[in-house]
Design a protein around this motif. Structure first.
Motif, PDB file in Angstrom:
ATOM      1  N   ALA A 248       0.828  -1.206   0.000  1.00 31.92           N
ATOM      2  CA  ALA A 248       0.000   0.000   0.000  1.00 31.92           C
ATOM      3  C   ALA A 248       0.862   1.256   0.000  1.00 31.92           C
ATOM      4  O   ALA A 248       0.544   2.245  -0.677  1.00 31.92           O
ATOM      5  CB  ALA A 248      -0.924  -0.011   1.220  1.00 31.92           C
ATOM      6  N   THR A 249       1.979   1.212   0.730  1.00 33.60           N
ATOM      7  CA  THR A 249       2.875   2.368   0.777  1.00 33.60           C
ATOM      8  C   THR A 249       3.507   2.630  -0.589  1.00 33.60           C
ATOM      9  O   THR A 249       3.560   3.779  -1.060  1.00 33.60           O
ATOM     10  CB  THR A 249       3.973   2.147   1.825  1.00 33.60           C
ATOM     11  OG1 THR A 249       3.360   1.918   3.101  1.00 33.60           O
ATOM     12  CG2 THR A 249       4.887   3.358   1.912  1.00 33.60           C
ATOM     13  N   PHE A 252       0.920   3.938  -2.895  1.00 33.47           N
ATOM     14  CA  PHE A 252       0.578   5.313  -2.537  1.00 33.47           C
ATOM     15  C   PHE A 252       1.637   6.295  -3.038  1.00 33.47           C
ATOM     16  O   PHE A 252       1.317   7.431  -3.398  1.00 33.47           O
ATOM     17  CB  PHE A 252       0.438   5.431  -1.020  1.00 33.47           C
ATOM     18  CG  PHE A 252       0.152   6.818  -0.536  1.00 33.47           C
ATOM     19  CD1 PHE A 252      -1.107   7.381  -0.694  1.00 33.47           C
ATOM     20  CD2 PHE A 252       1.141   7.579   0.067  1.00 33.47           C
ATOM     21  CE1 PHE A 252      -1.375   8.664  -0.259  1.00 33.47           C
ATOM     22  CE2 PHE A 252       0.889   8.862   0.510  1.00 33.47           C
ATOM     23  CZ  PHE A 252      -0.370   9.398   0.343  1.00 33.47           C
ATOM     24  N   GLY A 264      -3.747   0.585  -1.954  1.00 35.39           N
ATOM     25  CA  GLY A 264      -2.758   1.651  -1.946  1.00 35.39           C
ATOM     26  C   GLY A 264      -2.893   2.573  -3.149  1.00 35.39           C
ATOM     27  O   GLY A 264      -2.709   3.798  -3.043  1.00 35.39           O
ATOM     28  N   LEU A 267      -5.647   5.066  -2.542  1.00 35.33           N
ATOM     29  CA  LEU A 267      -5.197   6.175  -1.697  1.00 35.33           C
ATOM     30  C   LEU A 267      -4.359   7.173  -2.488  1.00 35.33           C
ATOM     31  O   LEU A 267      -4.468   8.390  -2.296  1.00 35.33           O
ATOM     32  CB  LEU A 267      -4.395   5.633  -0.513  1.00 35.33           C
ATOM     33  CG  LEU A 267      -5.179   4.845   0.536  1.00 35.33           C
ATOM     34  CD1 LEU A 267      -4.244   4.294   1.599  1.00 35.33           C
ATOM     35  CD2 LEU A 267      -6.266   5.703   1.165  1.00 35.33           C
ATOM     36  N   GLN A 268      -3.541   6.652  -3.396  1.00 30.86           N
ATOM     37  CA  GLN A 268      -2.723   7.542  -4.217  1.00 30.86           C
ATOM     38  C   GLN A 268      -3.592   8.361  -5.163  1.00 30.86           C
ATOM     39  O   GLN A 268      -3.362   9.556  -5.367  1.00 30.86           O
ATOM     40  CB  GLN A 268      -1.713   6.706  -4.995  1.00 30.86           C
ATOM     41  CG  GLN A 268      -0.533   7.492  -5.548  1.00 30.86           C
ATOM     42  CD  GLN A 268      -0.747   7.926  -6.980  1.00 30.86           C
ATOM     43  OE1 GLN A 268      -1.650   7.427  -7.652  1.00 30.86           O
ATOM     44  NE2 GLN A 268       0.099   8.843  -7.446  1.00 30.86           N
ATOM     45  N   ARG A 271      -5.224  11.117  -3.192  1.00 27.13           N
ATOM     46  CA  ARG A 271      -4.304  12.224  -2.931  1.00 27.13           C
ATOM     47  C   ARG A 271      -4.161  13.117  -4.155  1.00 27.13           C
ATOM     48  O   ARG A 271      -4.162  14.351  -4.047  1.00 27.13           O
ATOM     49  CB  ARG A 271      -2.947  11.675  -2.513  1.00 27.13           C
ATOM     50  CG  ARG A 271      -1.910  12.741  -2.189  1.00 27.13           C
ATOM     51  CD  ARG A 271      -0.580  12.106  -1.831  1.00 27.13           C
ATOM     52  NE  ARG A 271      -0.036  11.354  -2.959  1.00 27.13           N
ATOM     53  CZ  ARG A 271       0.671  11.891  -3.953  1.00 27.13           C
ATOM     54  NH1 ARG A 271       0.897  13.201  -3.972  1.00 27.13           N
ATOM     55  NH2 ARG A 271       1.136  11.131  -4.931  1.00 27.13           N
ATOM     56  N   LEU A 284     -10.963   8.428   0.843  1.00 28.39           N
ATOM     57  CA  LEU A 284      -9.781   8.085   1.626  1.00 28.39           C
ATOM     58  C   LEU A 284     -10.032   7.014   2.677  1.00 28.39           C
ATOM     59  O   LEU A 284      -9.215   6.118   2.876  1.00 28.39           O
ATOM     60  CB  LEU A 284      -9.238   9.344   2.326  1.00 28.39           C
ATOM     61  CG  LEU A 284      -8.612  10.422   1.448  1.00 28.39           C
ATOM     62  CD1 LEU A 284      -8.439  11.701   2.244  1.00 28.39           C
ATOM     63  CD2 LEU A 284      -7.274   9.952   0.912  1.00 28.39           C
ATOM     64  N   GLY A 288      -8.219   2.875   3.476  1.00 24.50           N
ATOM     65  CA  GLY A 288      -7.399   2.867   4.686  1.00 24.50           C
ATOM     66  C   GLY A 288      -7.915   1.886   5.720  1.00 24.50           C
ATOM     67  O   GLY A 288      -7.130   1.166   6.353  1.00 24.50           O
TER      68      GLY A 288
END
Length: 317
Positions: A248-249, A252, A264, A267-268, A271, A284, A288
């Motif tokens: 996910a990181t 993202f 992930g 989420l990106q 953003r 969001l 998460g």
């Protein structure tokens, strides 16, 4: 043949062998079934582990049935059914994304990628760590010294930084993400497995096996591996949660495959769409929460497995 000869033959032949006696394979299968039954009996005593397992089963079923429930075209941008960034409603329970796609469908479809990448990365990490740990604990000498120094180097280096470097250098794909996570998270497993291997090889039956002519492969595969396998299984369940968070990181940060939907990646996208500043919480929060719940479920399962396989840990139930 006379009666005397018949009696002599029967007396020397002994009682007939029991034809219904189970063979070695049947006995092995029976022992494995009994071992699994004992494991499940002890696992059920850990309420947190049962809750985590039930949660994982639910997520896996949702991921496997995604093509039937939301369809394979849920990520299509050209055929988006709604307007961009619609708030939750009866038609779209979790609202829509910046292209008008249903976020509920994207969330369900993204669970397939997140779970798959997390599982494959954890398996790769554990395989590397177990291989290095067992061989370093068995051969020792200069080989163990070199392997442990390499392991120490990976331990002190930031895992996320190494994964980012690999994901940046290689092509952007799911295979790259799996490789980047797998080759950067194995040192802890290697350390644990090596310590367990050293403890196993100090036992007397290992010396007897060597005295009877057992080679390196025989010792490692027949004696060491079965004894460290419970540790490997527990470590796998614990690493999966870290692998899902790492995937996910990386997604993202924009290092994942842009053509694949994952939590992930959602989420990106949120953003980039400015959901944080505009207050579009539905873009969001659901991804998460999905990441946090799955990671927590795997952690609970891992703790329960570790407690069952090693009761001396005294993990609370």
């Amino acid at each position: 043949m006379s009666a005397e000869t018949t009696e002599t033959t029967e007396s020397t032949s002994g009682p007939p062998a029991k034809s219904g006696a189970p063979g070695p394979r049947a006995l092995a299968r029976r022992r494995r079934r009994a071992s699994v039954a004992r494991f499940w009996k002890e696992y059920r005593k850990h309420r947190a582990g049962v809750f985590g397992l039930a949660t994982l089963v639910l997520f896996v079923l949702v991921a496997l049935t995604a093509p039937l429930t939301v369809g394979s075209d849920v990520d299509s941008v050209t055929d988006a059914p709604g307007q961009p960034l619609e708030s939750p409603s009866g038609r779209f329970p979790l609202g829509t994304d910046q292209f008008g796609r249903s976020l509920l469908g994207l969330l369900i479809w993204g669970s397939r990628v997140s779970l798959l990448v997390g599982l494959l990365a954890a398996v790769l990490s554990v395989l590397i760590g177990a291989l290095i740990g067992i061989t370093a604990g068995h051969f020792r000498g200069w080989y163990a010294t070199v392997m442990m120094r390499i392991t120490d180097w990976f331990l002190v280096m930031p895992t996320l930084v190494l994964a980012i470097v690999l994901a940046t250098v290689l092509s952007r794909s799911l295979g790259t993400i799996v490789l980047a996570i797998g080759v950067t998270t194995w040192p802890t497993t290697a350390r644990l497995v090596r310590a367990q291997t050293l403890a196993v090889e100090s036992r007397p039956y290992i010396e007897r096996a060597k005295a009877l002519g057992g080679g390196h492969w025989h010792i490692m595969s027949r004696h060491v591996l079965p004894n460290v396998m419970p540790l490997i299984l527990a470590q796998t369940t614990l690493i999966i949660s870290s692998a899902i968070l790492a995937e996910a990181t990386l997604a993202f940060l924009g290092l994942g495959d842009p053509a694949v939907v994952s939590w992930g990646g959602l989420l990106q996208d949120a953003r980039e769409a400015g959901s944080v500043s505009s207050g579009d919480w539905w873009y969001l929060v659901p991804p998460g929460i999905g990441i946090a719940v799955v990671a927590l479920a795997f952690t609970l399962c891992g703790r329960a497995v570790e407690a069952v396989l090693n009761p001396r840990l005294g993990v609370s139930r």
